[in-house]
Design an enzyme around this catalytic site. Sequence first.
Site, PDB file in Angstrom:
ATOM      1  CB  CYS A  48      -1.976  -2.320   7.426  1.00 49.16           C
ATOM      2  SG  CYS A  48      -3.771  -2.193   7.451  1.00 49.16           S
TER       3      CYS A  48
ATOM      4  CG  HIS B 271      -0.248  -6.902   4.328  1.00 47.98           C
ATOM      5  ND1 HIS B 271       0.189  -6.264   5.337  1.00 47.98           N
ATOM      6  CD2 HIS B 271      -1.679  -6.154   4.220  1.00 47.98           C
ATOM      7  CE1 HIS B 271      -0.697  -5.484   6.174  1.00 47.98           C
ATOM      8  NE2 HIS B 271      -1.903  -5.338   5.300  1.00 47.98           N
TER       9      HIS B 271
ATOM     10  CG  HIS C 200      -4.714  -6.950   9.793  1.00 49.30           C
ATOM     11  ND1 HIS C 200      -3.341  -6.026  10.027  1.00 49.30           N
ATOM     12  CD2 HIS C 200      -5.040  -6.311   8.447  1.00 49.30           C
ATOM     13  CE1 HIS C 200      -3.194  -5.320   9.280  1.00 49.30           C
ATOM     14  NE2 HIS C 200      -4.038  -5.354   8.270  1.00 49.30           N
TER      15      HIS C 200
END
Lengths: 302, 419
Positions: free
Chosen positions: B168, B301, B338
Amino acid sequence: MMAAKMALCGWGIYSDQFTNAGALSQVVKRLIGKADVTISNVLPAHATTSRFPDLELTISALDAVSQYAFRALHEALCNAEAVTPDRTALLLLSAWGPTENTLNFLDSMLEADGRYASPRHFTRSVYSTVASHAAIYFGIHGPCETLAHGQWPVCCVLDRAADLLASGRVDYVVACWADQASAFAKDLCRRSVAGLDRKEFSRFTSDDSGYGAVALVLKRVGDAPSGGLMLDIQNPIAAPAVSSLDAKLNIHSFPTDGAVHLAAVIAAAEAADGTPSVLFTESDVRCNKRSVHLTALPLPGS
Amino acid sequence: MNSVSHFQPIAVTGIGMITAQGAATDESWRGIVSATDVLGPWDGPLPAALRHIHVARCPDIQRPDDIPDRLWRKLSRTQQLACVSADQALQSADLPKFQISTDSPMGCFIATTVCGMDLSERFYQQYRLNADAADLDLMRRMQPYEVLSLLYRRHRFSGPGYMNLTTCVGSAMAIGAACDAIHAGRCDLALAGGSEAICQLLISGFNALRLVAPDGCRPFDRNRPGITVGEGAAMLVLESMKSVQRRGVEPIGYIQGFSATCDAYHITKPEPVATQAVRAMRQALHAAGLTPQQVDYINAHGTGTYDNDATEAVAIAQLCESSPAIPPVSSTKRLTGHTFGAAGAIEAAICLLALRHGVLPANAGAVDPDPQIHLPLVRTTTFKSIATALSCNLAFGGNNTALVFSRHAQTATKGEQFA
């Protein structure tokens, strides 16, 4: 493009032929000036002993590629001066990563129609898992990057290491290349070599996958004491000479084989009398070359 | 705090972005500003038990003219998204698509997490049934560096680069690495970003970890069941100030600071007290010569998992503990999903467009903000002129990154205020 220089603080190796740096160094010393040497004559027990029995206990539950990486990293860090955790980066390159875990996860997903997929295999299927486990074990709090490159897997990591050191954000970079001899990967490579046109050739289609890991601890030249080795990464130009160590050592062409070659070149530089000057070269499929020149660190003030 | 070299501003002169909101940068941005909910069930191959899960899938993208249809159909979706977003970025930067000047070699730093897993899954299903009959062409896209190799071959890049696979935070790291390569003088121009496609492994894997929100993520909500798996790509064209002057282009914005740290705590859980996450943010701001008080917007995030959001809130609160107020914070994950390896780059693009257009994107999905999280969430899209933005990413394995952006290059006050 500017070339970059770094000081080598320590290195380690664990492969199907060499379980530690000392073993590789012994073979390289015997090779210097000789046409051919059989490794088993030099190292009769080369693949059986571990220098770090405590580490073996810790890593016994990890997957194969992580175990190789841990052994090489442990040796490199033991051979180097103590690093500062917050100011140390970890770079790890793997062509295949934890492929076996990915397949285990896919098996678990397909077999139960998605209901009972294995969370354990999923977390271990991610490429960056190896580096993350290593960061936890070795307590490294700087950047922890997992990289891949199809053409220059060694030089791209060294380039990144040089940039990180130049950025001033870290004082040490621990670089590691690791791969496993996955049965699936070997089968794919075999099928690929048999089935693909030669023009499609790449490292991926190599027909003989070995396994192992190589690790280096690097720092800025200006911060290192004289007497050690310096890696000078050359720009992508035609190299004046190519080391022939590959053929002599019969290194298996697993995807990070270039890193084993680099380790052999480091061992040769360490074994050299007087001023070492050894070249490591890495070529892409179009024969564009990158090279790393290993020489002695300059004296202070020079 | 240890000393960190100051960061010379790097200009961003081009943006390419494909998200679930749209197949181009403008469409994506319009969708993000209007906070359109685009989540829906995945129509690709998926075990029956998972078909109810909503994902953020990109609209269909158009094949570039120079890629033959026969080849296009063989590429993984991650490669296709990377190709189209790279074209958008180069066009946006007023650079030729091919034969980019060899006088100034262009670097290429790309991130992904699963690369060609969509094709690899098809291959492995065939392989399990009959290994000899499995289509080897599908397998060739399995290697993660295939995305990078395709971009190098297609655009004839000759500068430095690599693939970053650090999940990520991968594309935030790729952007940071491109900045470092420019600072080191190894290139004047670089394409940096990430690309990620939805695949069974991602949906099934996060579902196995019980971290998927079946109806969509709700970042920073009291009841936040988990993530929404998304796909997308974003590429930025980064340039040295010298290159900007030489080409006479107007930057969209600037990267003022970057930092990355690792918790070294747990393979899936973030460190609860967020020591390393806040260190990444502090170092990035320090490199930019800014104080937390000078940050106008934080793009978090904000995945919508309990642990991630709680830790990130702790980190942001610690970062701003000496400030009179915490700047507005939002997570855009509900709008884009995501996107893992692409998340850092997509959120970097969102920050740059937020600075350019004076818009704070909404923290969509949070209907009942968690009272334990004391962040000034941007509840609805807000129109406000801003000068600086901070983008944070936290990843699997405890990796943390922070990128600082500004509308205008800031070099005058470096390091003076925040030691």
